[in-house]
Design an enzyme around this catalytic site. Structure first.
Site, PDB file in Angstrom:
ATOM      1  N   GLU A  83       6.178  -0.291 -32.701  1.00  0.00           N
ATOM      2  CA  GLU A  83       6.351   0.664 -33.796  1.00  0.00           C
ATOM      3  C   GLU A  83       7.016  -0.022 -34.973  1.00  0.00           C
ATOM      4  O   GLU A  83       7.994  -0.756 -34.813  1.00  0.00           O
ATOM      5  CB  GLU A  83       7.192   1.864 -33.346  1.00  0.00           C
TER       6      GLU A  83
ATOM      7  N   HIS B 123       8.682  13.633 -34.505  1.00  0.00           N
ATOM      8  CA  HIS B 123       8.578  14.132 -33.139  1.00  0.00           C
ATOM      9  C   HIS B 123       8.919  15.619 -33.095  1.00  0.00           C
ATOM     10  O   HIS B 123       9.685  16.125 -33.901  1.00  0.00           O
ATOM     11  CB  HIS B 123       9.537  13.380 -32.214  1.00  0.00           C
ATOM     12  N   GLY B 124       8.369  16.308 -32.114  1.00  0.00           N
ATOM     13  CA  GLY B 124       8.596  17.739 -31.969  1.00  0.00           C
ATOM     14  C   GLY B 124       7.492  18.520 -32.650  1.00  0.00           C
ATOM     15  O   GLY B 124       6.486  17.973 -33.089  1.00  0.00           O
TER      16      GLY B 124
ATOM     17  N   ASP C 164       3.081  15.437 -26.256  1.00  0.00           N
ATOM     18  CA  ASP C 164       4.176  15.720 -25.331  1.00  0.00           C
ATOM     19  C   ASP C 164       4.704  17.132 -25.512  1.00  0.00           C
ATOM     20  O   ASP C 164       4.645  17.957 -24.609  1.00  0.00           O
ATOM     21  CB  ASP C 164       5.292  14.688 -25.541  1.00  0.00           C
ATOM     22  N   THR C 165       5.214  17.431 -26.708  1.00  0.00           N
ATOM     23  CA  THR C 165       5.862  18.720 -26.945  1.00  0.00           C
ATOM     24  C   THR C 165       4.940  19.886 -26.615  1.00  0.00           C
ATOM     25  O   THR C 165       5.345  20.849 -25.951  1.00  0.00           O
ATOM     26  CB  THR C 165       6.326  18.808 -28.415  1.00  0.00           C
TER      27      THR C 165
ATOM     28  N   SER D  13       2.132  16.546 -32.521  1.00  0.00           N
ATOM     29  CA  SER D  13       2.168  17.979 -32.225  1.00  0.00           C
ATOM     30  C   SER D  13       2.220  18.786 -33.525  1.00  0.00           C
ATOM     31  O   SER D  13       3.021  18.506 -34.420  1.00  0.00           O
ATOM     32  CB  SER D  13       3.385  18.321 -31.366  1.00  0.00           C
TER      33      SER D  13
ATOM     34  N   HIS E 108       8.170   4.989 -25.683  1.00  0.00           N
ATOM     35  CA  HIS E 108       9.276   4.449 -26.476  1.00  0.00           C
ATOM     36  C   HIS E 108      10.358   3.726 -25.680  1.00  0.00           C
ATOM     37  O   HIS E 108      11.051   4.318 -24.868  1.00  0.00           O
ATOM     38  CB  HIS E 108       9.954   5.573 -27.261  1.00  0.00           C
TER      39      HIS E 108
ATOM     40  N   ASP F 188       9.797   0.145 -29.005  1.00  0.00           N
ATOM     41  CA  ASP F 188      10.135   0.849 -30.240  1.00  0.00           C
ATOM     42  C   ASP F 188      11.445   0.290 -30.781  1.00  0.00           C
ATOM     43  O   ASP F 188      12.530   0.777 -30.477  1.00  0.00           O
ATOM     44  CB  ASP F 188      10.264   2.356 -29.976  1.00  0.00           C
TER      45      ASP F 188
END
Length: 358
Positions: free
Chosen positions: A173, A225-226, A288-289, A267, A109, A143
């Site tokens: 994006e 995200h997360g 990632d997370t 995730s 990003h 992004d």
């Protein structure tokens, strides 16, 4: 025929990236893109790919790249992020071939406020291209999803025209990924912005294709995200199928998957959600997370198992004068973190149907 009959081991760029993505769509798998912040996490990602006999994407976020360079370096004008991303890419290039798998080096990003970082990386690509005939990085991500659609497309096109002569792929994006990651907070974004429209996908495809076929689209289908408890995130990957069908109709073409799609905020996704995304042309999924947690869990578990040997340099249950160096040597406890991260990345390979494809 396996993948290594089509593209070489080591860092791949240009036409080989397109061949890799085409093969992924044909075979129904996607490639995990692992956010890395150190040589340790890079090594863990490459080790997982080697064990799994699969291609992998090593990517650097803006903050992750700055961390690679070191916290002592001022990042006022993106110096640390540029230096960290470039040095991370150079490190990957120096060792990737030894792992025997195809590797893409990617930057994650890049929002509008971070464009000086993007410019710095492209300058490094251009210098590398002049010396070696290919860019330093395989691809980069812009992004600009928080900006108006036309501004997003126009800015991406400007950079795409700069990247095209080097055959460096651009990921862009459209629509917003919710949640928060690496300093970009979309927690309060309007829900309607989490779903991209097919007309926007076609407009991007039409205009970008006039420049180069080397682009991918991170379309929003409710991504966040997360990681969240099941049921808290409403993903609709079936929308990607409608986008593909719309583009196919406009092209009057034969391919059911003309677009390279990217899955952000993966995730915690269910197996069915991931399978649906693969069915509709997703070639890359960011991870990632979950790998951050896995790295920490390996370190935590090592400490819990050996904590009586980690309270002092000398003295443990075996005696007051017994040394503990073999427990606090970073090569031991960091290795435990790497092993745990490797295991989690292999789970991602399995979920993405990307196993033994070489």
């Amino acid at each position: 025929m396996g993948l290594l009959d089509i593209v070489p081991a080591g860092v791949v760029t240009g036409d080989n990236v397109k061949k890799l993505f085409d093969y992924a769509q044909e075979q129904g798998f996607a490639i995990p893109a692992i956010n890395c912040t150190s040589t340790s996490t890079i090594n863990a990602a490459l080790e997982a790919a080697k064990k799994n006999q699969s291609p992998i994407i090593i990517q650097f976020s803006n903050g992750g790249a700055a961390y690679v360079a070191g916290k002592a370096i001022d990042n006022k004008n993106q110096e640390a992020s540029i230096l960290g991303a470039v040095s991370g890419a150079q490190y990957v290039r120096s060792i990737a071939k030894a792992y025997g798998v195809p590797v893409l080096v990617h930057s994650d990003h890049c929002a509008k406020k971070l464009l000086p970082w993007f410019d710095g990386m492209l300058a490094a690509d251009e210098a590398y291209f002049k010396a070696h005939g290919e860019p330093l990085f395989s691809s980069h991500m812009l992004d600009l999803s928080e900006e108006p659609v036309e501004e997003n497309i126009e800015t991406c096109l400007k950079y795409l025209k700069r990247m095209a002569p080097m055959k460096c792929l651009l990921e862009m994006e459209i629509g917003i990924t919710g949640g928060e990651e690496d300093g970009v907070d979309n927690s309060d974004v309007d829900n309607a912005s989490l779903y991209t429209q097919p007309e926007d996908i076609w407009e991007i495809y039409r205009r970008f294709s006039e420049v180069t076929p080397l682009f991918s689209i991170a379309a929003a289908f409710g991504n966040v995200h997360g990681v969240y408890a099941p049921g808290n995130v409403k993903l609709h990957p079936e929308l990607l199928g409608k986008h593909q069908a719309y583009v196919k109709e406009q092209l009057k073409g034969d391919s059911d998957k003309p677009v390279y799609f990217v899955f952000h905020g993966g995730s915690g996704s269910t197996e069915q959600e991931i399978k649906t995304a693969l069915d509709f042309g997703v070639v890359k999924m960011n991870v990632d997370t979950d790998t951050q947690w896995a790295y920490w869990k390996g370190l935590r578990d090592f400490y819990e198992k050996n904590k009586d040997y980690l309270q002092a340099q000398v003295g443990n249950p075996e005696g007051p004068n017994k040394p503990n160096k073999k427990y606090y040597d970073p090569r031991v406890f960091i290795r435990a973190a790497e092993v745990s991260m490797v295991d989690r990345i292999i789970e991602a390979f399995d979920a993405l149907n990307n196993k033994n494809v070489l």
